[in-house]
Write a protein that holds these residues in place. Structure first.
Motif, PDB file in Angstrom:
ATOM      1  N   PRO A 194      -2.420  -9.740   7.910  1.00 44.19           N
ATOM      2  CA  PRO A 194      -2.125  -9.419   6.506  1.00 44.19           C
ATOM      3  C   PRO A 194      -2.258 -10.662   5.628  1.00 44.19           C
ATOM      4  O   PRO A 194      -2.051 -11.797   6.085  1.00 44.19           O
ATOM      5  CB  PRO A 194      -0.675  -8.935   6.544  1.00 44.19           C
ATOM      6  CG  PRO A 194      -0.386  -8.619   7.979  1.00 44.19           C
ATOM      7  CD  PRO A 194      -1.243  -9.532   8.782  1.00 44.19           C
ATOM      8  N   LEU A 195      -2.576 -10.450   4.348  1.00 41.67           N
ATOM      9  CA  LEU A 195      -2.769 -11.563   3.426  1.00 41.67           C
ATOM     10  C   LEU A 195      -1.515 -12.413   3.287  1.00 41.67           C
ATOM     11  O   LEU A 195      -1.589 -13.651   3.272  1.00 41.67           O
ATOM     12  CB  LEU A 195      -3.201 -11.029   2.053  1.00 41.67           C
ATOM     13  CG  LEU A 195      -3.358 -12.065   0.931  1.00 41.67           C
ATOM     14  CD1 LEU A 195      -4.394 -13.108   1.303  1.00 41.67           C
ATOM     15  CD2 LEU A 195      -3.718 -11.380  -0.381  1.00 41.67           C
ATOM     16  N   ASP A 196      -0.328 -11.776   3.189  1.00 39.15           N
ATOM     17  CA  ASP A 196       0.885 -12.571   3.005  1.00 39.15           C
ATOM     18  C   ASP A 196       1.198 -13.417   4.231  1.00 39.15           C
ATOM     19  O   ASP A 196       1.681 -14.550   4.120  1.00 39.15           O
ATOM     20  CB  ASP A 196       2.076 -11.675   2.644  1.00 39.15           C
ATOM     21  CG  ASP A 196       2.277 -10.533   3.626  1.00 39.15           C
ATOM     22  OD1 ASP A 196       1.373 -10.272   4.441  1.00 39.15           O
ATOM     23  OD2 ASP A 196       3.351  -9.900   3.584  1.00 39.15           O
ATOM     24  N   THR A 197       0.897 -12.905   5.433  1.00 40.74           N
ATOM     25  CA  THR A 197       1.097 -13.706   6.653  1.00 40.74           C
ATOM     26  C   THR A 197       0.114 -14.865   6.697  1.00 40.74           C
ATOM     27  O   THR A 197       0.472 -15.995   7.067  1.00 40.74           O
ATOM     28  CB  THR A 197       0.913 -12.828   7.907  1.00 40.74           C
ATOM     29  OG1 THR A 197       1.808 -11.719   7.841  1.00 40.74           O
ATOM     30  CG2 THR A 197       1.191 -13.627   9.173  1.00 40.74           C
ATOM     31  N   ALA A 198      -1.140 -14.599   6.316  1.00 40.09           N
ATOM     32  CA  ALA A 198      -2.136 -15.670   6.265  1.00 40.09           C
ATOM     33  C   ALA A 198      -1.711 -16.757   5.287  1.00 40.09           C
ATOM     34  O   ALA A 198      -1.897 -17.952   5.547  1.00 40.09           O
ATOM     35  CB  ALA A 198      -3.494 -15.096   5.864  1.00 40.09           C
ATOM     36  N   ALA A 199      -1.127 -16.355   4.157  1.00 41.52           N
ATOM     37  CA  ALA A 199      -0.673 -17.331   3.166  1.00 41.52           C
ATOM     38  C   ALA A 199       0.372 -18.270   3.764  1.00 41.52           C
ATOM     39  O   ALA A 199       0.339 -19.492   3.541  1.00 41.52           O
ATOM     40  CB  ALA A 199      -0.101 -16.605   1.948  1.00 41.52           C
ATOM     41  N   VAL A 200       1.309 -17.717   4.548  1.00 42.59           N
ATOM     42  CA  VAL A 200       2.342 -18.544   5.181  1.00 42.59           C
ATOM     43  C   VAL A 200       1.722 -19.488   6.212  1.00 42.59           C
ATOM     44  O   VAL A 200       2.069 -20.673   6.285  1.00 42.59           O
ATOM     45  CB  VAL A 200       3.418 -17.658   5.845  1.00 42.59           C
ATOM     46  CG1 VAL A 200       4.395 -18.505   6.639  1.00 42.59           C
ATOM     47  CG2 VAL A 200       4.150 -16.850   4.784  1.00 42.59           C
ATOM     48  N   ILE A 201       0.785 -18.975   7.012  1.00 40.71           N
ATOM     49  CA  ILE A 201       0.131 -19.803   8.029  1.00 40.71           C
ATOM     50  C   ILE A 201      -0.608 -20.970   7.376  1.00 40.71           C
ATOM     51  O   ILE A 201      -0.467 -22.131   7.797  1.00 40.71           O
ATOM     52  CB  ILE A 201      -0.849 -18.952   8.869  1.00 40.71           C
ATOM     53  CG1 ILE A 201      -0.072 -17.987   9.759  1.00 40.71           C
ATOM     54  CG2 ILE A 201      -1.762 -19.833   9.715  1.00 40.71           C
ATOM     55  CD1 ILE A 201      -0.942 -16.978  10.481  1.00 40.71           C
ATOM     56  N   PHE A 202      -1.380 -20.693   6.328  1.00 42.62           N
ATOM     57  CA  PHE A 202      -2.137 -21.761   5.686  1.00 42.62           C
ATOM     58  C   PHE A 202      -1.229 -22.712   4.918  1.00 42.62           C
ATOM     59  O   PHE A 202      -1.549 -23.889   4.763  1.00 42.62           O
ATOM     60  CB  PHE A 202      -3.219 -21.167   4.783  1.00 42.62           C
ATOM     61  CG  PHE A 202      -4.437 -20.719   5.535  1.00 42.62           C
ATOM     62  CD1 PHE A 202      -5.455 -21.612   5.831  1.00 42.62           C
ATOM     63  CD2 PHE A 202      -4.553 -19.406   5.977  1.00 42.62           C
ATOM     64  CE1 PHE A 202      -6.574 -21.210   6.542  1.00 42.62           C
ATOM     65  CE2 PHE A 202      -5.671 -18.987   6.694  1.00 42.62           C
ATOM     66  CZ  PHE A 202      -6.688 -19.895   6.981  1.00 42.62           C
ATOM     67  N   PHE A 203      -0.099 -22.220   4.471  1.00 41.83           N
ATOM     68  CA  PHE A 203       0.877 -23.127   3.847  1.00 41.83           C
ATOM     69  C   PHE A 203       1.351 -24.173   4.855  1.00 41.83           C
ATOM     70  O   PHE A 203       1.336 -25.375   4.567  1.00 41.83           O
ATOM     71  CB  PHE A 203       2.068 -22.325   3.324  1.00 41.83           C
ATOM     72  CG  PHE A 203       3.256 -23.181   2.958  1.00 41.83           C
ATOM     73  CD1 PHE A 203       3.256 -23.932   1.806  1.00 41.83           C
ATOM     74  CD2 PHE A 203       4.368 -23.229   3.794  1.00 41.83           C
ATOM     75  CE1 PHE A 203       4.348 -24.730   1.476  1.00 41.83           C
ATOM     76  CE2 PHE A 203       5.468 -24.023   3.469  1.00 41.83           C
ATOM     77  CZ  PHE A 203       5.451 -24.769   2.294  1.00 41.83           C
ATOM     78  N   TRP A 204       1.746 -23.741   6.047  1.00 33.52           N
ATOM     79  CA  TRP A 204       2.236 -24.695   7.031  1.00 33.52           C
ATOM     80  C   TRP A 204       1.128 -25.588   7.575  1.00 33.52           C
ATOM     81  O   TRP A 204       1.375 -26.757   7.911  1.00 33.52           O
ATOM     82  CB  TRP A 204       2.964 -23.970   8.160  1.00 33.52           C
ATOM     83  CG  TRP A 204       4.310 -23.476   7.712  1.00 33.52           C
ATOM     84  CD1 TRP A 204       4.701 -22.189   7.511  1.00 33.52           C
ATOM     85  CD2 TRP A 204       5.441 -24.296   7.364  1.00 33.52           C
ATOM     86  NE1 TRP A 204       5.994 -22.135   7.057  1.00 33.52           N
ATOM     87  CE2 TRP A 204       6.480 -23.416   6.959  1.00 33.52           C
ATOM     88  CE3 TRP A 204       5.672 -25.670   7.350  1.00 33.52           C
ATOM     89  CZ2 TRP A 204       7.724 -23.887   6.552  1.00 33.52           C
ATOM     90  CZ3 TRP A 204       6.922 -26.135   6.937  1.00 33.52           C
ATOM     91  CH2 TRP A 204       7.927 -25.251   6.556  1.00 33.52           C
ATOM     92  N   MET A 205      -0.076 -25.073   7.637  1.00 38.89           N
ATOM     93  CA  MET A 205      -1.201 -25.940   8.001  1.00 38.89           C
ATOM     94  C   MET A 205      -1.360 -27.058   6.973  1.00 38.89           C
ATOM     95  O   MET A 205      -1.594 -28.218   7.319  1.00 38.89           O
ATOM     96  CB  MET A 205      -2.490 -25.110   8.101  1.00 38.89           C
ATOM     97  CG  MET A 205      -2.568 -24.232   9.336  1.00 38.89           C
ATOM     98  SD  MET A 205      -3.959 -23.072   9.317  1.00 38.89           S
ATOM     99  CE  MET A 205      -5.359 -24.191   9.170  1.00 38.89           C
ATOM    100  N   GLY A 206      -1.218 -26.706   5.702  1.00 33.50           N
ATOM    101  CA  GLY A 206      -1.306 -27.711   4.655  1.00 33.50           C
ATOM    102  C   GLY A 206      -0.177 -28.719   4.706  1.00 33.50           C
ATOM    103  O   GLY A 206      -0.373 -29.911   4.460  1.00 33.50           O
ATOM    104  N   VAL A 207       1.031 -28.256   5.026  1.00 30.84           N
ATOM    105  CA  VAL A 207       2.171 -29.170   5.138  1.00 30.84           C
ATOM    106  C   VAL A 207       1.942 -30.180   6.266  1.00 30.84           C
ATOM    107  O   VAL A 207       2.177 -31.388   6.105  1.00 30.84           O
ATOM    108  CB  VAL A 207       3.469 -28.383   5.380  1.00 30.84           C
ATOM    109  CG1 VAL A 207       4.616 -29.316   5.757  1.00 30.84           C
ATOM    110  CG2 VAL A 207       3.843 -27.585   4.134  1.00 30.84           C
ATOM    111  N   LEU A 208       1.475 -29.697   7.412  1.00 34.79           N
ATOM    112  CA  LEU A 208       1.204 -30.593   8.539  1.00 34.79           C
ATOM    113  C   LEU A 208       0.118 -31.605   8.187  1.00 34.79           C
ATOM    114  O   LEU A 208       0.215 -32.787   8.540  1.00 34.79           O
ATOM    115  CB  LEU A 208       0.799 -29.780   9.762  1.00 34.79           C
ATOM    116  CG  LEU A 208       1.916 -28.936  10.396  1.00 34.79           C
ATOM    117  CD1 LEU A 208       1.342 -27.982  11.438  1.00 34.79           C
ATOM    118  CD2 LEU A 208       2.975 -29.841  11.024  1.00 34.79           C
TER     119      LEU A 208
END
Length: 408
Positions: A253-267
């Motif tokens: 889902p788009l909202d789950t992808a948004a969370v995943i890419f957020f944490w990728m960006g944080v790392l």
């Protein structure tokens, strides 16, 4: 503005804020772009073409900037780039036909990845190099990269907003996505306001050279060729296409992808600051290679994972390592050329990256149309690993002046 004991000059602070605005827009749009194009009726191959057009256009405009930037003020060129950013957002909000979108993607500033590949980059890098002392150069580029990555991650998280608005208020998908492109245009206007406040100090006192590149031409061209190999691999896994693969492979889902890419960006953001003390200890080239190489191994292993959890774990591991070469790479290029060549060197090393990265999304889109396995990730990791080994072999003994000064 001050970070711990390090004072950030006012012009550099303005550039960092403008970078943050642009990164937020890029982070959101890179995830929303495949959703938007799919909603318009386009398939993965068409998405790849538009992603390629954005990168190819960025390369062409960045090359032009490298050729002519030494004739104009940095402030003036950055203001023009901001106007183009505003026009790009508005055009995407109101145009829906495929070939006009390809043309807009080519001439505009839209970015299919959370990392910056636009014409802003060489202009801002030259400006920041002027504001920082040699010993602080890597640190200022680390904060520049950190700003882009961390705020870009917030932009990726923000990309989950359309689904929430649809669920809560029953709004239509396309009108919400059009509003997102208008917001991107407003970020361009805000950037324009920031660049208008740049002072004459931003221009520096470096004598304008007769030609863009002089004594450093050979080393710049060699570095540019190597960077293009890395960028070709990176273009296979730009955030737009990586998100598309996750959507196809795992029905994410788009909202789950948004969370995943957020944490990728944080790392990724954390890795920028870690790169500074590591580079001071082992050198810029060693930092670039020995952090980047294991991240590419992780990337090649992602499609082999049997479930989403393991695939995301490897993507997180890759994110924690893959970006340490960004501030060190920029610092290295700025260190091994003369001050008058910095804008041209930043452009010439960025252009082959953009050109190479512009070709590969089409290949990735075609592969994703044929299969959901994830061949683009495997090929990308292999090419980027080859770049790491070539860079180490060719430049391990070419050190910036400050590194030679620290050697006993």
């Amino acid at each position: 503005m001050q970070v711990r004991n390090w004072h950030i000059p006012p012009d550099a602070a303005r550039v960092l804020v403008a970078r943050a605005l642009r990164a937020f827009g890029d982070g959101a749009i890179s995830l929303l772009l495949p959703v938007y194009l799919t909603a318009l009726g386009f398939d993965a191959f068409h998405v790849g073409i538009i992603a390629a057009a954005t990168l190819l256009g960025s390369a062409a405009v960045t090359l032009l900037m490298g050729i002519v930037a030494h004739r104009f003020t940095r402030r003036g060129t950055l203001l023009a780039a901001s106007v183009l950013m505003t026009a790009t957002g508005l055009a995407f909000a109101f145009v829906t036909d495929f070939w006009p979108l390809v043309l807009i993607a080519f001439v505009g500033t839209l970015n299919p990845s959370s990392g910056d590949v636009s014409l802003f980059l060489p202009l801002e890098q030259a400006l920041l190099s002027h504001t920082a002392a040699d010993r602080e150069r890597t640190r200022v580029f680390a904060w520049y990269s950190l700003t882009g990555s961390l705020v870009g991650a917030l932009g990726s998280l923000f990309a989950g907003l359309p689904k929430l608005l649809i669920a809560r208020y029953g709004l239509g998908l396309l009108p919400i996505l059009d509003a997102m492109f208008i917001l991107y245009a407003l970020f361009g206007l805000a950037s324009f306001a920031l660049y208008r406040r740049l002072t004459p100090v931003a221009e520096g006192e470096v004598e304008k050279p007769a030609a863009p590149l002089g004594p450093s031409k050979r080393i710049v061209y060699t570095i540019a060729a190597l960077f293009s190999l890395d960028a070709f691999g990176g273009g296979l896994v730009v955030q737009t296409l990586l998100a598309l693969w996750l959507f196809k492979r795992y029905s994410l889902p788009l909202d789950t992808a948004a969370v995943i890419f957020f944490w990728m960006g944080v790392l990724s953001s954390i890795s920028f600051l870690i790169a500074v003390p590591i580079s001071r200890r082992i050198g810029l080239i060693n930092t670039m290679v020995f952090t980047h190489l294991p991240s590419n191994v992780c990337l090649m292993l992602v499609p082999l994972m049997p479930n989403l959890g393991l695939a995301v774990a490897l993507l997180f591991a890759r994110s924690a390592l893959s970006q340490m070469d960004v501030p060190t790479r920029t610092s290295y290029v700025m260190a091994v050329v003369t001050p008058g060549e910095r804008a041209a060197a930043a452009s010439v090393t960025a252009v082959p990256r953009s050109l190479a990265a512009a070709v590969s999304p089409v290949l990735a889109g075609a592969l994703l149309t044929l299969t959901s396995f994830g061949w683009p990730l495997v090929i990308a990791g292999a090419l980027k690993a080859a770049y790491d080994l070539l860079l180490l072999a060719m430049f391990r003994n070419v050190r910036p002046p400050e590194e030679d000064a620290r050697r006993p």
